[in-house]
Write an enzyme that holds these catalytic residues in place. Structure first.
Site, PDB file in Angstrom:
ATOM      1  N   CYS A 357      31.063  32.615  39.351  1.00  0.00           N
ATOM      2  CA  CYS A 357      30.438  33.993  38.715  1.00  0.00           C
ATOM      3  C   CYS A 357      30.263  33.709  37.146  1.00  0.00           C
ATOM      4  O   CYS A 357      29.272  34.190  36.668  1.00  0.00           O
ATOM      5  CB  CYS A 357      31.385  35.221  38.899  1.00  0.00           C
ATOM      6  SG  CYS A 357      31.832  35.329  40.501  1.00  0.00           S
TER       7      CYS A 357
HETATM    8  O1  KQY Z   1      29.588  38.137  39.812  1.00  0.00           O
HETATM    9  C1  KQY Z   1      30.680  38.849  39.727  1.00  0.00           C
HETATM   10  N1  KQY Z   1      31.879  38.658  40.373  1.00  0.00           N
HETATM   11  C2  KQY Z   1      30.793  39.592  38.213  1.00  0.00           C
HETATM   12  C3  KQY Z   1      31.683  40.985  38.333  1.00  0.00           C
HETATM   13  C4  KQY Z   1      31.633  41.678  37.037  1.00  0.00           C
HETATM   14  C5  KQY Z   1      32.516  42.702  37.051  1.00  0.00           C
HETATM   15  C6  KQY Z   1      32.586  43.205  35.523  1.00  0.00           C
HETATM   16  N2  KQY Z   1      33.785  43.866  35.376  1.00  0.00           N
END
Ligand code: KQY
Length: 370
Positions: A357
């Site tokens: 991510c």
């Molecule tokens: O891509 C992702 N898993 C990002 C999640 C973001 C969460 C924000 N607190």
């Protein structure tokens, strides 16, 4: 930089798989206090470790705010480039450009999808998100790549995977969620994916990881490891809510073929035991709009599937769990030419995602013959 209003498919561009050669990788330096505990100090250490591992075999660029530029420069090795760029948070996968290549000319372009913090005012995770949403275009400019304007379609990079041979996969729970493209039907969303990623077939897994606040991004539950093969996050604990979700995804994957007509070979990748928030971690997080972003005991969406494939390595989350070694063994077998580099990822996971991510690959510009 030229902005295109056509689609990659119309112009002969396609999204290469993550295991194809990269020119580099993009990341964004962590800073916001309601995502990252204790002023983001522990997260910065983990981000720097991930960036350094990737930089062993490709060029890494890290975007940092005006305020954080000096800290990022100091904490990152000299061979990593740091550029000042505004953002709301640090999820390069979701709002850096998805890059596409033209097979004949080898030209690369980026796609500027719309980003609304994983669900906008419906069930998004912060407001505002306009700085994040403006990054893709700026990054295309930085790389001197032309850019597709896809601002009429909400899509995060973490919600898609491609095999590079005409197949994409995603989850229904995410792409059909009300906070993204409520005016589009499943068929219309599928057509958008076909046009922008230039794929012939889209696989729709029903679910992602339990408690994943992105509505279940594909990149936490399932990933292609080569054309025709994928890993799926798995638990043997029938009392875990994840069991039925992984089971439904597994049954679905066994029932479909990819764009080339192949049955998929699915490798079950064990999950760590549930990872939950500690009281002292919650105390280190700033509140958002007066409310805590995490509560003690809250289960986080921990998964080994959230790895990054660099040119010569696979950078995989570690949780100091007995399953770490088994996950690494399975991935090592599936990526025989690459080194396995585990990075202790709890301080990334607390932010709501993991190694995949916080990274976005930049495919190498090259002419391809097939
Ligand atoms: O891509 C992702 N898993 C990002 C999640 C973001 C969460 C924000 N607190």
């Amino acid at each position: 930089m030229k902005i295109y209003h056509s689609t990659p498919k119309q112009d002969g561009f396609f999204m290469p798989a993550e295991y194809a050669p990269h020119e580099g990788c993009l990341m964004i330096w962590p800073e916001r206090g309601d995502s990252w505990q204790y002023g983001a100090f522990p997260a910065r250490k983990a981000f720097a470790e991930v960036a350094s591992a990737i930089a062993e075999s490709e060029k890494v660029t890290v975007c940092a705010s005006f305020e954080q530029y000096d800290t990022a420069r100091e904490m990152l090795p000299a061979k990593i480039r740091v550029v000042e760029m505004a953002s709301d948070d640090s999820w390069a996968r979701d709002y850096a450009p998805v890059f596409v290549l033209n097979r004949e000319t080898g030209i690369r372009r980026g796609i500027d999808f719309s980003f609304n913090a994983w669900g906008g005012l419906e069930d998004g995770l912060y407001f505002p998100w306009d700085k994040d949403n403006r990054m893709a275009k700026k990054l295309c400019d930085l790389y001197e790549n032309d850019c597709y304007d896809a601002q009429d379609f909400v899509l995060e990079g973490g919600s898609i995977h491609v095999d590079g041979e005409g197949t994409a996969m995603t989850t229904e729970s995410c792409l059909l969620s009300r906070g993204r493209n409520p005016e589009l039907s499943k068929e219309e969303i599928e057509e958008k994916l076909k046009q922008y990623l230039n794929v012939e077939k889209v696989l729709w897994l029903p679910y992602g990881i339990y408690q994943d606040e992105t509505n279940g991004h594909i990149d936490n539950i399932c990933a292609f490891t080569s054309p025709g093969e994928a890993v799926l996050a798995w638990t043997e604990d029938q009392n875990d809510p994840q069991y039925a979700m992984s089971e439904a995804d597994y049954e679905y994957l066994l029932s479909v073929t990819d764009a080339r007509g192949r049955k998929l070979k699915i490798h079950k990748l064990p999950l760590p035991a549930p990872v939950t928030m500690k009281e002292e971690e919650c105390e280190g997080l700033l509140h958002m709009d007066g409310k805590p972003t995490r509560t003690p005991g809250e289960r986080l969406a921990a998964s080994y599937v959230n790895f990054y494939i660099s040119n010569q390595a696979v950078i995989v989350p570690a949780f100091h769990d007995p399953a770490d070694l088994e996950a690494q063994r399975i991935l090592k077998e599936l990526f025989p030419g690459r080194e396995l580099i585990p990075v202790y990822a709890r301080n990334i996971l607390i932010g709501g995602g993991n190694i995949h991510c916080i990274t976005q690959q930049i495919p190498a510009v090259q002419k391809l013959d097939n």
